[in-house]
Enzyme design. Structure first.
Site, PDB file in Angstrom:
ATOM      1  N   SER A   1       0.860  -1.186   0.000  1.00 11.14           N
ATOM      2  CA  SER A   1       0.000   0.000   0.000  1.00 11.14           C
ATOM      3  C   SER A   1       0.892   1.230   0.000  1.00 11.14           C
ATOM      4  CB  SER A   1      -0.868  -0.022   1.266  1.00 11.14           C
ATOM      5  OG  SER A   1      -1.507   1.215   1.460  1.00 11.14           O
TER       6      SER A   1
ATOM      7  N   TYR B   1      -1.346  -1.059  10.614  1.00  8.52           N
ATOM      8  CA  TYR B   1      -1.555  -1.341   9.185  1.00  8.52           C
ATOM      9  C   TYR B   1      -0.336  -0.887   8.380  1.00  8.52           C
ATOM     10  CZ  TYR B   1      -3.718  -1.284   4.523  1.00  8.52           C
ATOM     11  OH  TYR B   1      -4.002  -1.493   3.204  1.00  8.52           O
TER      12      TYR B   1
HETATM   13  N1  LIG Z   1      -8.705  -0.385  -0.616  1.00  3.53           N
HETATM   14  C1  LIG Z   1      -7.607   0.354  -0.599  1.00  3.53           C
HETATM   15  O1  LIG Z   1      -7.647   1.584  -0.627  1.00  3.53           O
HETATM   16  C2  LIG Z   1      -6.256  -0.304  -0.551  1.00  3.53           C
HETATM   17  C3  LIG Z   1      -5.134   0.506  -0.735  1.00  3.53           C
HETATM   18  C4  LIG Z   1      -3.876  -0.066  -0.688  1.00  3.53           C
HETATM   19  C5  LIG Z   1      -3.740  -1.427  -0.459  1.00  3.53           C
HETATM   20  N2  LIG Z   1      -4.849  -2.202  -0.280  1.00  3.53           N
HETATM   21  C6  LIG Z   1      -4.632  -3.634  -0.050  1.00  3.53           C
HETATM   22  O2  LIG Z   1      -5.329  -4.387  -1.020  1.00  3.53           O
HETATM   23  C7  LIG Z   1      -5.734  -5.636  -0.470  1.00  3.53           C
HETATM   24  C8  LIG Z   1      -7.224  -5.815  -0.656  1.00  3.53           C
HETATM   25  O3  LIG Z   1      -7.909  -4.767   0.004  1.00  3.53           O
HETATM   26  P1  LIG Z   1      -9.426  -4.452  -0.258  1.00  3.53           P
HETATM   27  O4  LIG Z   1      -9.550  -2.992  -0.167  1.00  3.53           O
HETATM   28  O5  LIG Z   1      -9.903  -5.178  -1.445  1.00  3.53           O
HETATM   29  O6  LIG Z   1     -10.075  -5.065   1.086  1.00  3.53           O
HETATM   30  P2  LIG Z   1     -11.420  -5.885   1.343  1.00  3.53           P
HETATM   31  O7  LIG Z   1     -11.690  -5.790   2.794  1.00  3.53           O
HETATM   32  O8  LIG Z   1     -12.496  -5.475   0.405  1.00  3.53           O
HETATM   33  O9  LIG Z   1     -10.992  -7.369   0.948  1.00  3.53           O
HETATM   34  C9  LIG Z   1     -10.078  -8.068   1.743  1.00  3.53           C
HETATM   35  C10 LIG Z   1     -10.462  -9.535   1.734  1.00  3.53           C
HETATM   36  O10 LIG Z   1      -9.471 -10.247   2.486  1.00  3.53           O
HETATM   37  C11 LIG Z   1     -10.144 -11.224   3.263  1.00  3.53           C
HETATM   38  N3  LIG Z   1      -9.336 -11.579   4.414  1.00  3.53           N
HETATM   39  C12 LIG Z   1      -8.882 -10.744   5.383  1.00  3.53           C
HETATM   40  N4  LIG Z   1      -8.205 -11.450   6.307  1.00  3.53           N
HETATM   41  C13 LIG Z   1      -8.227 -12.754   5.909  1.00  3.53           C
HETATM   42  C14 LIG Z   1      -7.696 -13.940   6.442  1.00  3.53           C
HETATM   43  N5  LIG Z   1      -7.084 -14.003   7.635  1.00  3.53           N
HETATM   44  N6  LIG Z   1      -7.831 -15.091   5.721  1.00  3.53           N
HETATM   45  C15 LIG Z   1      -8.495 -15.079   4.552  1.00  3.53           C
HETATM   46  N7  LIG Z   1      -9.056 -13.986   4.013  1.00  3.53           N
HETATM   47  C16 LIG Z   1      -8.929 -12.820   4.694  1.00  3.53           C
HETATM   48  C17 LIG Z   1     -11.450 -10.568   3.654  1.00  3.53           C
HETATM   49  O11 LIG Z   1     -12.423 -11.522   4.051  1.00  3.53           O
HETATM   50  C18 LIG Z   1     -11.808  -9.795   2.394  1.00  3.53           C
HETATM   51  O12 LIG Z   1     -12.630 -10.550   1.537  1.00  3.53           O
HETATM   52  C19 LIG Z   1      -5.303  -5.594   0.993  1.00  3.53           C
HETATM   53  O13 LIG Z   1      -4.046  -6.224   1.118  1.00  3.53           O
HETATM   54  C20 LIG Z   1      -5.169  -4.111   1.280  1.00  3.53           C
HETATM   55  O14 LIG Z   1      -4.266  -3.858   2.331  1.00  3.53           O
HETATM   56  C21 LIG Z   1      -6.101  -1.660  -0.323  1.00  3.53           C
END
Ligand SMILES: NC(=O)c1ccc[n+]([C@@H]2O[C@H](COP(=O)([O-])OP(=O)(O)OC[C@H]3O[C@@H](n4cnc5c(N)ncnc54)[C@H](O)[C@@H]3O)[C@@H](O)[C@H]2O)c1
Length: 355
Positions: free
Chosen positions: A227, A240
């Protein structure tokens, strides 16, 4: 066209396999005897590489992104991918985009509560099933497996199951994560430990569970999700930020160790993306506060967009999950053969002003 491409492939292979230029040209000629020299051939065939008469070594085909071929940066035909966190958000977009580009995809997610130290609503089994439905719409094989990335024994069972069912594992995306907004000095122990355990240890578990299959086949692509918050500090989201920063160290170390097996390891760095992870009031008000404005306690999404968008190069408040997934396709493709240990930012412009 095909004859030309085969000719170039053969030329490269002939040079690489020690047959020398003559053998390479002989193979090339056999591959496309009837093909007239075209502009494309002129562009894609290099002259023999020598220095004072000594030939210059060229990497073997499996250690090369070449030769030029239409669509090679976007096609994953015949590949088998595993994506964690695939029930929704960025993980789902990557899983579906992989299928749209020809891969069979195993969608892994806990599809339920992860920890009280998560600000997001838990994902559901129905959402995970919907990801698989979307994968299959592209005519690819897909299945859902519920597993917790904190449980390495469970992930190893998933790796064995995928290997048995599909015969190989070409691509693994470690996407699953949670986020906690909490000032450092207000944190309960779980606000620190659960985020580090889930995001950093869970990502390491994913690599440790699946990479052995790739080592055995001497080929693989691993993509982890970091991120922008893993490149700089984040006020009130230190666990985080630390987890995402740690993932970059993990990625670079894994790239150093696994390169000898022809496995690449890279990090995708999304900017702010609208998902369940980010769609809540604290995140919206932090988004506004980052611009120097004092935000209302419960800003509407439109208020947050209007404040943030002018500060971003491409004038968007945030991105969508399917803005991120094309970069994952590239990193998973044959075209990215020589990309490893790298951070790939897709941010709409935060990258232009941040570290
Ligand atoms: N949304 C943003 O702005 C953003 C920005 C930078 C990085 N990210 C990264 O992108 C990735 C996806 O984020 P997102 O925004 O789609 O989040 P989200 O919450 O929509 O999806 C995350 C998914 O991971 C699953 N998950 C979490 N912990 C788990 C575990 N222990 N075992 C199995 N599944 C698990 C959740 O059930 C969920 O379906 C993450 O790594 C997040 O840190 C997101």
């Amino acid at each position: 066209m095909t004859g030309t491409i085969e000719k170039h492939d053969a030329l490269r292979r002939g040079l690489v396999m020690g047959g020398g230029l003559a053998a390479g040209l002989a193979m090339a000629n056999a591959a496309s005897a009837a093909t007239a020299t075209s502009t494309l051939e002129m562009q894609t065939q290099d002259a023999p590489r020598t220095l004072d008469g000594n030939s210059v070594p060229e990497p073997p085909p499996e250690k090369s992104a070449g030769p030029v071929r239409p669509g090679r940066g976007s096609m994953l035909t015949g590949k088998v991918a595993v994506v964690t966190g695939a029930a929704r958000g960025i993980g789902r977009a990557i899983a579906v985009e992989f299928a749209a580009n020809g891969a069979d995809v195993v969608a892994v997610d806990i599809a339920g509560p992860v920890s009280p130290a998560s600000n997001a609503e838990p994902a559901t089994p129905d959402e995970l099933a919907d990801t698989v439905r979307q994968i299959k719409q592209y005519g690819r094989r897909g299945e859902a497996i519920r597993a917790d990335i904190r449980d390495i024994a469970a992930l190893r069972r998933v790796a064995d199951q995928v290997q048995t069912t599909y015969g190989k594992i070409d691509i693994v995306v470690a996407d699953a994560a949670i986020q906690r907004w909490m000032p450092l000095l207000d944190m309960q122990d779980s606000d620190w430990h659960d985020v580090i355990d889930n995001n950093l240890n869970g990502t390491a578990n994913t690599i440790r569970a699946f990479a052995p299959k790739m080592v055995a086949q001497k080929n693989g692509r691993i993509i982890v999700l970091s991120s922008m918050q893993g490149l700089h500090g984040t006020k009130d989201a230190s666990s985080y930020s630390a987890s995402k920063w740690g993932i970059i160290g993990l990625m670079k170390s894994a790239a150093l160790e696994l390169g000898q097996y022809n496995i690449t390891v890279n990090a995708l760095i999304p900017g702010l993306v609208d998902t369940a992870l980010t769609r809540y009031y604290k995140r919206l008000s932090e988004t506004m506060a980052e611009t120097g404005r004092k935000p209302p306690e419960k800003p509407t999404p439109q208020e947050a967009w209007d404040v943030r968008a002018p500060t971003v190069a491409l004038k968007v408040g945030w991105l969508q999950p399917d803005d991120i997934s094309p970069a994952a396709v590239f990193l998973a493709s044959d075209a990215a053969a020589m990309v490893t240990g790298a951070e790939y930012q897709v941010t709409g412009g935060d990258s232009a002003k941040d570290v």
